[in-house]
Design an enzyme around this catalytic site. Structure first.
Site, PDB file in Angstrom:
ATOM      1  N   TYR A 188       0.860  -1.190   0.000  1.00  0.00           N
ATOM      2  CA  TYR A 188       0.000   0.000   0.000  1.00  0.00           C
ATOM      3  C   TYR A 188       0.894   1.235   0.000  1.00  0.00           C
ATOM      4  O   TYR A 188       1.830   1.337   0.791  1.00  0.00           O
ATOM      5  CB  TYR A 188      -0.884   0.007   1.251  1.00  0.00           C
ATOM      6  CG  TYR A 188      -1.710   1.258   1.381  1.00  0.00           C
ATOM      7  CD1 TYR A 188      -2.986   1.332   0.839  1.00  0.00           C
ATOM      8  CD2 TYR A 188      -1.195   2.392   2.016  1.00  0.00           C
ATOM      9  CE1 TYR A 188      -3.739   2.480   0.934  1.00  0.00           C
ATOM     10  CE2 TYR A 188      -1.943   3.558   2.111  1.00  0.00           C
ATOM     11  CZ  TYR A 188      -3.213   3.590   1.564  1.00  0.00           C
ATOM     12  OH  TYR A 188      -3.952   4.737   1.656  1.00  0.00           O
ATOM     13  N   GLU A 218      -3.505   7.574  -4.149  1.00  0.00           N
ATOM     14  CA  GLU A 218      -3.325   6.271  -3.505  1.00  0.00           C
ATOM     15  C   GLU A 218      -3.053   5.188  -4.545  1.00  0.00           C
ATOM     16  O   GLU A 218      -3.729   5.133  -5.573  1.00  0.00           O
ATOM     17  CB  GLU A 218      -4.607   5.937  -2.720  1.00  0.00           C
ATOM     18  CG  GLU A 218      -4.545   4.638  -1.956  1.00  0.00           C
ATOM     19  CD  GLU A 218      -5.895   4.311  -1.303  1.00  0.00           C
ATOM     20  OE1 GLU A 218      -6.060   4.611  -0.109  1.00  0.00           O
ATOM     21  OE2 GLU A 218      -6.772   3.769  -1.989  1.00  0.00           O
TER      22      GLU A 218
END
Ligand code: GDP
Ligand code: MN
Length: 384
Positions: free
Chosen positions: A108, A196
């Site tokens: 992530y 993101e």
């Protein structure tokens, strides 16, 4: 403004952030076979403004061309509900087709505007993929954060600290460093609130690849980004788009009390007061400082387009505009439109007495209130 995955990936490409090979985008009405597929395996991805598509059937792998076309056909027009759609189903209007990647590991990585730290914050976790929200809740220690000074850009020593905390193989350092710096540059240049990559993957060949993209930009900075203005607004409802075109600040909400207010602050206070009185506003609407008859008429029309609306609450402060002018505006506007729900009006400010008298004399069926609290209570009681 939220961007779709493929729009975000176009921006990634401009900033040398590697993404999977793209075969095309199919929209409703297009022939899926117009996309030429090469290779052995493809990933077919619903383009909706929500994460969690993987678990909801919006991300599928295909191992043959026939299978790929079949999945595309099925996915187009399908409705997707994920943990990020607040119970709403989103219709799949576009699909992205890419070469499937052989994934070794999912990471992530994101950069977000952190208001508490008054800076941008680079965030990563070695355990990326589909359930980052749960990880943040159960194992916050596995999430690594680094404040970034956007003026200076991400510094090498910061990347080093960040990278070694993540515990990745040293071989990836150079690639990771370039990618993280590019991500910060991108974030600053497009005035983003969030960029993101979940997951950023380490492929079986040992390189980094952005498999997904989520970008949220700051609408207040949109005026300086022609390239973003050119993108379609996927987020606003048709009523919101129409309101924008005629210069009314309108945001649709879940409730059933339509609100017409002048000034953003007063509009927010009105929503709070309606809530406090036990109701729910159907919208935020700021008619602006100079609420002319024309603006008031348009505002009524916009509010009434929302079929949920069961009462309309007008809360206007006569500052620049005097209350008698506003009252005349309301009278004229209600004559022009077909108002078939209860109307509650609260006027305050210059020449309020005269304004109230005009409303009283007009013969229009409406309820006046002397305070916002009274108006909110009246609106709620009309609905119940
Ligand atoms: P999201 O669920 O909306 O966040 O959609 P993502 O684009 O992140 O995809 C969800 C998951 O699908 C990823 O975490 C991967 O595990 C898987 N996935 C996506 N693309 C590929 C691919 O090219 N190859 C493989 N093997 N898995 C993929
Ligand atoms: Mn994802």
């Amino acid at each position: 403004m939220k961007l779709l995955e493929h729009e975000g990936k176009d921006i990634f490409t401009k900033y040398q952030i590697p993404t999977a090979k793209r075969f095309g985008i199919v929209k409703i009405g297009d022939d899926p076979k117009s996309i030429e597929l090469e290779g052995k395996e493809w990933v077919i991805k619903a383009q909706v403004l929500a994460g969690g598509r993987g678990k909801a059937g919006g991300v599928k792998l295909a191992k043959s061309k026939e299978e790929a076309y079949e999945i595309i056909e099925k996915m187009l027009g399908m409705e997707i509900k994920t943990h990020q759609t607040q119970g709403q189903a989103l219709k799949v209007k576009e699909i992205l087709i890419e070469e499937a990647s052989a994934i070794e590991r999912e990471i992530y990585l994101s950069i977000v505007l952190d208001r508490a730290h008054c800076s941008a914050m680079l965030i990563a976790s070695a355990e990326g993929g589909m359930s980052i929200e749960e990880l943040a809740k159960d194992h916050p220690e596995k999430i690594i954060k680094m404040p970034v000074d956007l003026g200076e850009g991400l510094q090498e020593f910061q990347v080093r600290e960040f990278f070694f905390k993540l515990g990745f193989d040293k071989k990836l350092y150079k690639e990771f460093s370039a990618l993280a710096k590019n991500l910060c540059r991108l974030f600053k240049n497009i005035d983003a609130n969030l960029v993101e990559i979940n997951p950023l993957v380490i492929t079986r060949d040992g390189t980094l690849l952005a498999i997904d993209s989520k970008i949220v930009t700051d609408n207040n900075a949109l005026f300086r980004h022609k390239e973003l203005q050119a993108l379609k607004d996927h987020e606003s409802s048709p009523i919101e788009k129409e309101a924008k075109e005629i210069g009314i600040n309108y945001i649709g909400l879940d409730g059933n009390i339509g609100c017409m207010v002048n000034g953003a602050g007063l509009a927010m206070a009105t929503l709070d007061t309606v809530k406090l009185a036990g109701g729910n506003a159907a919208n935020f609407l700021d008619v602006g400082g100079g609420a002319t008859v024309d603006q008031i008429t348009k505002a009524f029309q916009i509010i009434l387009k929302d079929e949920k609306v069961k009462a309309v609450l007008v809360n206007i402060f006569g500052g620049i505009m005097k209350c008698d002018d506003i009252a005349n505006g309301i009278v004229e506007a209600t004559k022009k439109i077909n108002l078939n729900v209860p109307l509650i009006v609260r006027l305050e400010g210059t020449r309020v007495k005269e304004g109230k008298q005009i409303l009283l004399d007009s013969g229009i069926k409406l309820n006046q209130a002397d305070s916002l609290w009274e108006a909110a209570q009246k609106a709620v009681s009309k609905i119940n």
